[in-house]
Design an enzyme around this catalytic site. Structure first.
Site, PDB file in Angstrom:
ATOM      1  N   CYS A   1      96.252  42.133 -11.890  1.00 32.42           N
ATOM      2  CA  CYS A   1      95.203  43.161 -11.932  1.00 32.42           C
ATOM      3  C   CYS A   1      95.492  44.327 -10.994  1.00 32.42           C
ATOM      4  O   CYS A   1      94.854  45.370 -11.085  1.00 32.42           O
ATOM      5  CB  CYS A   1      93.858  42.539 -11.573  1.00 32.42           C
ATOM      6  SG  CYS A   1      93.395  41.195 -12.667  1.00 32.42           S
TER       7      CYS A   1
ATOM      8  N   HIS B   1      88.859  47.532  -8.614  1.00 29.12           N
ATOM      9  CA  HIS B   1      89.158  46.745  -9.820  1.00 29.12           C
ATOM     10  C   HIS B   1      87.894  45.983 -10.200  1.00 29.12           C
ATOM     11  O   HIS B   1      87.218  45.398  -9.352  1.00 29.12           O
ATOM     12  CB  HIS B   1      90.303  45.776  -9.519  1.00 29.12           C
ATOM     13  CG  HIS B   1      90.442  44.693 -10.524  1.00 29.12           C
ATOM     14  ND1 HIS B   1      90.474  44.960 -11.880  1.00 29.12           N
ATOM     15  CD2 HIS B   1      90.535  43.348 -10.399  1.00 29.12           C
ATOM     16  CE1 HIS B   1      90.577  43.814 -12.537  1.00 29.12           C
ATOM     17  NE2 HIS B   1      90.614  42.826 -11.656  1.00 29.12           N
TER      18      HIS B   1
ATOM     19  N   ASN C   1      86.455  41.996 -17.136  1.00 33.11           N
ATOM     20  CA  ASN C   1      87.662  42.245 -16.340  1.00 33.11           C
ATOM     21  C   ASN C   1      88.828  42.576 -17.286  1.00 33.11           C
ATOM     22  O   ASN C   1      89.318  41.703 -17.985  1.00 33.11           O
ATOM     23  CB  ASN C   1      87.958  40.984 -15.516  1.00 33.11           C
ATOM     24  CG  ASN C   1      89.222  41.105 -14.676  1.00 33.11           C
ATOM     25  OD1 ASN C   1      89.996  42.037 -14.832  1.00 33.11           O
ATOM     26  ND2 ASN C   1      89.432  40.141 -13.796  1.00 33.11           N
TER      27      ASN C   1
HETATM   28  O1  UT7 Z   1      91.003  39.983 -11.349  1.00 33.04           O
HETATM   29  C1  UT7 Z   1      91.082  38.858 -10.551  1.00 33.04           C
HETATM   30  C2  UT7 Z   1      90.800  37.678 -11.432  1.00 33.04           C
HETATM   31  N1  UT7 Z   1      89.757  36.789 -11.153  1.00 33.04           N
HETATM   32  C3  UT7 Z   1      88.661  36.936 -10.371  1.00 33.04           C
HETATM   33  O2  UT7 Z   1      88.436  37.896  -9.720  1.00 33.04           O
HETATM   34  C4  UT7 Z   1      87.687  35.800 -10.387  1.00 33.04           C
HETATM   35  C5  UT7 Z   1      87.217  35.421  -9.008  1.00 33.04           C
HETATM   36  N2  UT7 Z   1      86.198  34.358  -9.068  1.00 33.04           N
HETATM   37  C6  UT7 Z   1      84.969  34.570  -9.582  1.00 33.04           C
HETATM   38  O3  UT7 Z   1      84.650  35.665 -10.014  1.00 33.04           O
HETATM   39  C7  UT7 Z   1      83.963  33.440  -9.522  1.00 33.04           C
HETATM   40  O4  UT7 Z   1      84.458  32.430  -8.690  1.00 33.04           O
HETATM   41  C8  UT7 Z   1      83.634  32.852 -10.930  1.00 33.04           C
HETATM   42  C9  UT7 Z   1      82.851  33.878 -11.723  1.00 33.04           C
HETATM   43  C10 UT7 Z   1      84.913  32.468 -11.641  1.00 33.04           C
HETATM   44  C11 UT7 Z   1      82.777  31.606 -10.773  1.00 33.04           C
HETATM   45  O5  UT7 Z   1      81.547  31.934 -10.148  1.00 33.04           O
HETATM   46  P1  UT7 Z   1      81.004  31.051  -8.929  1.00 33.04           P
HETATM   47  O6  UT7 Z   1      79.665  31.566  -8.604  1.00 33.04           O
HETATM   48  O7  UT7 Z   1      82.064  31.103  -7.858  1.00 33.04           O
HETATM   49  O8  UT7 Z   1      80.877  29.644  -9.571  1.00 33.04           O
HETATM   50  P2  UT7 Z   1      81.559  28.263  -9.071  1.00 33.04           P
HETATM   51  O9  UT7 Z   1      83.022  28.283  -9.253  1.00 33.04           O
HETATM   52  O10 UT7 Z   1      81.027  28.006  -7.710  1.00 33.04           O
HETATM   53  O11 UT7 Z   1      80.969  27.228 -10.122  1.00 33.04           O
HETATM   54  C12 UT7 Z   1      79.594  26.903 -10.153  1.00 33.04           C
HETATM   55  C13 UT7 Z   1      79.300  26.065 -11.357  1.00 33.04           C
HETATM   56  C14 UT7 Z   1      80.320  24.993 -11.708  1.00 33.04           C
HETATM   57  O12 UT7 Z   1      79.616  23.850 -12.053  1.00 33.04           O
HETATM   58  P3  UT7 Z   1      79.534  22.584 -11.049  1.00 33.04           P
HETATM   59  O13 UT7 Z   1      80.950  22.180 -10.847  1.00 33.04           O
HETATM   60  O14 UT7 Z   1      78.863  23.125  -9.807  1.00 33.04           O
HETATM   61  O15 UT7 Z   1      78.693  21.627 -11.809  1.00 33.04           O
HETATM   62  C15 UT7 Z   1      81.006  25.524 -12.938  1.00 33.04           C
HETATM   63  O16 UT7 Z   1      81.413  24.499 -13.820  1.00 33.04           O
HETATM   64  O17 UT7 Z   1      79.215  26.915 -12.510  1.00 33.04           O
HETATM   65  C16 UT7 Z   1      79.920  26.321 -13.577  1.00 33.04           C
HETATM   66  N3  UT7 Z   1      80.405  27.351 -14.473  1.00 33.04           N
HETATM   67  C17 UT7 Z   1      79.659  27.840 -15.476  1.00 33.04           C
HETATM   68  N4  UT7 Z   1      78.410  27.559 -15.915  1.00 33.04           N
HETATM   69  C18 UT7 Z   1      77.951  28.245 -16.963  1.00 33.04           C
HETATM   70  C19 UT7 Z   1      81.584  27.992 -14.443  1.00 33.04           C
HETATM   71  N5  UT7 Z   1      81.638  28.888 -15.441  1.00 33.04           N
HETATM   72  C20 UT7 Z   1      80.453  28.807 -16.089  1.00 33.04           C
HETATM   73  C21 UT7 Z   1      79.906  29.497 -17.190  1.00 33.04           C
HETATM   74  N6  UT7 Z   1      78.655  29.182 -17.589  1.00 33.04           N
HETATM   75  N7  UT7 Z   1      80.586  30.451 -17.846  1.00 33.04           N
END
Ligand code: UT7
Length: 327
Positions: free
Chosen positions: A113, A254, A284
């Site tokens: 990115c 970004h 993104n």
């Molecule tokens: O360009 C660079 C590329 N990437 C990034 O910049 C991504 C960086 N990371 C992020 O933006 C965030 O970490 C995410 C958006 C990927 C995840 O958000 P979060 O608030 O950090 O969620 P989390 O990883 O703490 O997960 C919380 C829960 C999990 O469930 P459990 O394990 O707590 O039961 C996930 O399974 O949310 C769950 N989850 C979802 N639930 C509903 C993950 N994706 C989803 C979804 N819908 N799409």
């Protein structure tokens, strides 16, 4: 002499997938996606098209706005994680041919990115060295082609699109152009955001686990990295240029996750208004997100001659980088 951005162009495909539509095929909700990322929808490339097709449309717009002909280009740098072909020819060469840029070199650049920032930095350096006058920098991504549409952790995050900039030598005394650059890599974190298969370490083989062929990401690790490096980039670029935050008109980050930007803004006590955000519309789009945002800002008449713009990115590699631009 200074290297200036003379024209910006962008292209996003017509097809839109909303959060609600995604929620019909994978276990997620519109509310979760909005709350955790700020994303509302994403664009998806048309069947039969590839990264270069989007890039060419963005490039033509950038050339027209710069009033530079394709035959005047000395070099085309294309940042992409989703090239038309997995190894060669380079997508930049396909763009060079299609544009009719007869006197231009062309190469691809892999910085995830952060690719557009890397591309602009390289272009600036080559122009300042004196051998190149007009360089086209492109960011183009067909991320939907390497997304696992069954994986809710990643499929809600990405979108397709392209952006391009013509970077040219500016010999006026107005000091408009790219003033400062900063490029960094933390390769130790590479495993947190990768596409494992398709290279020489794990070539595509019949019957391989399809998960290896898609984007895989440790969201929390990338999130922490992103917030940390956003603050490093803003502080370091300002210090290098001997400027204060109040001198900066817009910060153009970004567009990966609105919460990353909110967290960085809080850490630095910067009002969120200073940041340009359009992630709700496009999700993104990796290396395309910054030129898409800049073009949109131009359309909204938010960019004026002489404005100081700080732009920054982070992504696969892991890489990060930023620029200070006098518009
Ligand atoms: O360009 C660079 C590329 N990437 C990034 O910049 C991504 C960086 N990371 C992020 O933006 C965030 O970490 C995410 C958006 C990927 C995840 O958000 P979060 O608030 O950090 O969620 P989390 O990883 O703490 O997960 C919380 C829960 C999990 O469930 P459990 O394990 O707590 O039961 C996930 O399974 O949310 C769950 N989850 C979802 N639930 C509903 C993950 N994706 C989803 C979804 N819908 N799409």
């Amino acid at each position: 002499m200074i290297a200036e951005i003379r024209g910006i162009g962008s292209f996003v495909p017509e097809k839109i997938i909303t959060n609600e539509e995604l929620a019909q095929t994978v276990d997620t909700t519109d509310g979760w996606i909005r709350e955790h990322t700020g994303i509302e929808k994403r664009r998806i490339i048309a069947p039969g098209e590839a990264a270069s097709d989007m890039a060419i449309r963005a490039a033509r717009m950038a050339l027209e706005r710069a009033q530079v002909g394709p035959e005047e280009l000395d070099l085309i740098i294309t940042a992409t994680a989703t090239p038309d072909y997995s190894n060669f020819p380079a997508t930049a060469c396909l763009i060079q041919h299609e544009l009719g840029a007869e006197h231009s070199g062309a190469f691809d650049l892999a910085a995830g990115c952060t690719g557009f920032i890397y591309g602009l930095s390289v272009a600036r350096g080559m122009i300042l060295a004196g051998d190149y006058r007009n360089i086209l920098v492109v960011g183009t991504e067909a991320l939907s082609r390497i997304t696992n549409w069954q994986d809710r952790n990643t499929c809600v995050l990405f979108g397709d699109g392209a952006g391009a900039a013509v970077v040219s030598a500016n010999n006026n005394q107005d000091n408009r152009g790219i003033l400062q650059t900063m490029l960094r890599s933390e390769g130790a974190g590479g495993e947190h955001l990768m596409r494992r298969a398709g290279g020489s370490r794990m070539p595509f083989t019949p019957g391989m686990d399809p998960a290896e062929t898609f984007i895989s990401m440790n969201g929390r690790r990338v999130y922490g990295f992103a917030v940390r490096v956003c603050t490093i980039l803003i502080n370091s670029l300002l210090r290098k240029a001997n400027l204060h935050l109040r001198d900066i008109k817009h910060i153009v980050p970004h567009q990966a996750n609105e919460r990353i930007i909110q967290a960085a803004a809080e850490r630095l006590s910067i009002s969120l208004d200073k940041f340009y955000l359009n992630i709700a519309e496009y999700a993104n789009t990796s290396s395309a997100s910054i030129p898409i945002a800049l073009r949109e800002m131009e359309e909204k008449d938010l960019l004026h001659k002489g404005d100081l713009i700080l732009t920054l990115a982070f992504g696969a590699g892991l890489t990060y980088g930023g620029l200070l631009i006098r518009w």
